[in-house]
Structure formats: C-alpha cells, structure tokens
Scaffold this active site. Structure first.
Site, short mmCIF file in Angstrom:
data_model
loop_
_atom_site.label_atom_id
_atom_site.label_comp_id
_atom_site.label_asym_id
_atom_site.label_seq_id
_atom_site.Cartn_x
_atom_site.Cartn_y
_atom_site.Cartn_z
N GLU A 44 -2.71 -4.78 -2.71
CA GLU A 44 -3.84 -4.49 -1.83
C GLU A 44 -5.17 -4.90 -2.48
O GLU A 44 -5.42 -4.61 -3.64
CB GLU A 44 -3.85 -2.99 -1.52
N LYS A 117 -5.29 -1.79 8.63
CA LYS A 117 -4.76 -0.53 8.12
C LYS A 117 -5.04 0.62 9.09
O LYS A 117 -6.20 0.87 9.46
CB LYS A 117 -5.38 -0.25 6.74
N CYS A 154 -0.82 0.43 1.89
CA CYS A 154 -1.01 1.60 1.01
C CYS A 154 -0.81 2.93 1.73
O CYS A 154 0.32 3.33 1.92
CB CYS A 154 -2.37 1.51 0.33
#
Length: 286
Positions: A44, A117, A154
């Site tokens: 990331e 995300k 993540c």
C-alpha cells in the site's frame, strides 16, 4: 483441465524519494517475473513513507490524478514489457476529493480500472480519515489475463463482508496491499491476528489470498515499525509462503485456479448460502 498461474507478494522499505521507491518496486517485480510470476502485488502507498501517521495539510499535496501518477505510468510500461498483472496502490486526487486507491494494470499495460478503499481507519498512527474519503467504487472483480482478481486495501482486509462480496462476483484470488506495523497507542503485536483474519477469508471463500506489507521504521513525530510478514495462503487458508518482519523479499507461489474452483463447487459453501437469513448484517447497528 488445469489453469496454473504464479502469484507473488513483495515487501520493501520506503523513503521520501519517490523515484527510488518506484525503481525498487520495479526490481522486485523483475525478480518475481524471473521466478515465473504472473500476478504481482506491491504494498500500500509505496511511493512514499506512510504519511498517515500525522495529520499534515502539506501531505495532501501528494495526491495525484490517475493519469498523472508516476507509479501507474511507470508500471503500465513494465506490465506490458513483462506481460504481468500489477495492482498499483496510490493516493488519488479527483476534483476536490482524495481516495486511497488501486489501479489494476493488466498484462498488456491497460488500466482496467480503479478500486477506492472502502473502509477508512481513524486514530493515530492510522489517521487516514484526515486524508481519504471513503471509497465510492464498491467491491469489484477484475478479469485479468491470468484470472479474476479481487483487491481490497489494508483496513478492508479485516472485514469478511468485503472478501465475500468479491468472491460472489467471481474473484479467484484476493489481494490485499497493506501498511501495518507497531501500535504505539495500543502496545500490542497485531501480526498474528492480521494474518489469521485473512487466512479466514481464504478458508471461508476457498480462494488463495496474497498480502503485501511494508517493512522498516518510519519516524514522523511519532514512530512506527512495519512488520512485513507478507504472505500467500492457499484456498484452505494455509500459509504457503511467508516473509520475515524486516527483509526486502519476493514470494512466488503456483496455484491451480481450476482445481480450486472444482473444490469450491464440491464443498458446497456457495450452493448452501442463505442470503435471506443474513439481514442482520445489513440492519444491525444502523
């Protein structure tokens, strides 16, 4: 019938020299390709250190539109040259909004699209809500040259709903670019929990999982040590390849996507789902 491909996870340390970080990522990709990898996952936000440790307006200037992002432009050429799939994590700017995003680069260099995300953590040293709006793309699946992949970023990896949504859409592999390490405010080592959670996604959905985390200690007012431990699990959740906590590494593992699909059908977990009984997931806590 067999459809065997090789998937790769990488991990590396990042500095404030973006060009050097991109070059280091290229070296890892070339190493993975040399070992036969077809789909290669980078960590990331690898263009810079993990700037979300601090709430600084100046770091908002790091965001770039898709078409101007250095890493994406560089990796598109590399993906085409090496004929590999490369999901590229980046800090995206679009109009007045910023996202924590991934561009999915196919093996001909084509950008298949962007995932933003969905789950954005808050609280130091993961002060991401200061920088990123919650993603608006929804969970997606990308039909690449080597198979259908789902990508979460993540914090997304902690949510089983995200993994299930991607596999329900046909994802054959789940990939999670990551930046996670020491928890100065909690004083815990989250590494085992972090891995076990994703191993559960692999086992529950019967697809391989690839996780790439960063390494190194980054100091920016506060201090974080990222614990690496990138890994590749099989479709039963068993870790097949695992990096250590501190070494720049490349992991490559062969998987048979057709055999995995056969086992998913034989096991019956998708046949026996009862979506009409799961309304609590939607309604509870609203």
């Amino acid at each position: 019938m067999m459809r065997k491909i090789k998937i790769a996870a990488t991990q590396m340390e990042c500095t404030w020299n973006t060009d050097e970080n991109i070059q280091k990522a290229e070296e890892l990709i070339r190493q993975a390709t040399g070992e036969g990898a077809n789909i290669i996952l980078l960590q990331e936000l690898f263009e810079t250190p993990y700037f979300c440790q601090q709430q600084k307006f100046e770091y908002m200037k790091l965001a770039t539109p898709v078409e101007n992002n250095k890493a994406i432009l560089h990796m598109q050429k590399l993906a085409k040259e090496l004929q590999v799939v490369i999901p590229v994590s980046f800090f995206e700017r679009t109009a007045n909004t910023a996202f924590n995003s991934v561009a999915i680069l196919d093996a001909d260099g084509t950008n298949l699209g962007i995932y933003r995300k969905t789950h954005i953590p808050d609280g130091l040293p993961y002060a991401e809500k200061f920088y990123f709006s919650p993603g608006d793309t929804g969970f997606q699946v990308w039909n690449t040259a080597y198979g259908k992949i789902g990508v979460g970023i993540c914090w997304d990896q902690w949510f089983p709903e995200a993994a299930r949504c991607m596999v329900l859409q046909g994802a054959e592999i789940l990939l999670y670019p990551t930046a996670i390490g020491s928890e100065p405010n909690l004083n815990i080592d989250s590494k085992p929990h972090w891995q076990h959670c994703m191993q559960g996604h692999a086992a529950a959905n019967m697809v391989p999982v690839v996780a790439s985390n960063r390494i190194g200690t980054e100091i920016d007012g506060t201090e974080m040590t990222f614990y690496g431990s990138s890994f590749i699990s099989d479709h039963h959740g068993t870790i097949l390849k695992q990096a250590d906590r501190s070494t720049q590494m490349v992991l490559v593992q062969e998987v048979d996507l057709d055999q995995n699909a056969t086992e998913r059908r034989e096991w019956g977990i998708f046949r026996d789902r009862r979506p009409e009984m799961y309304q609590t997931i939607i309604t509870h806590g609203k």
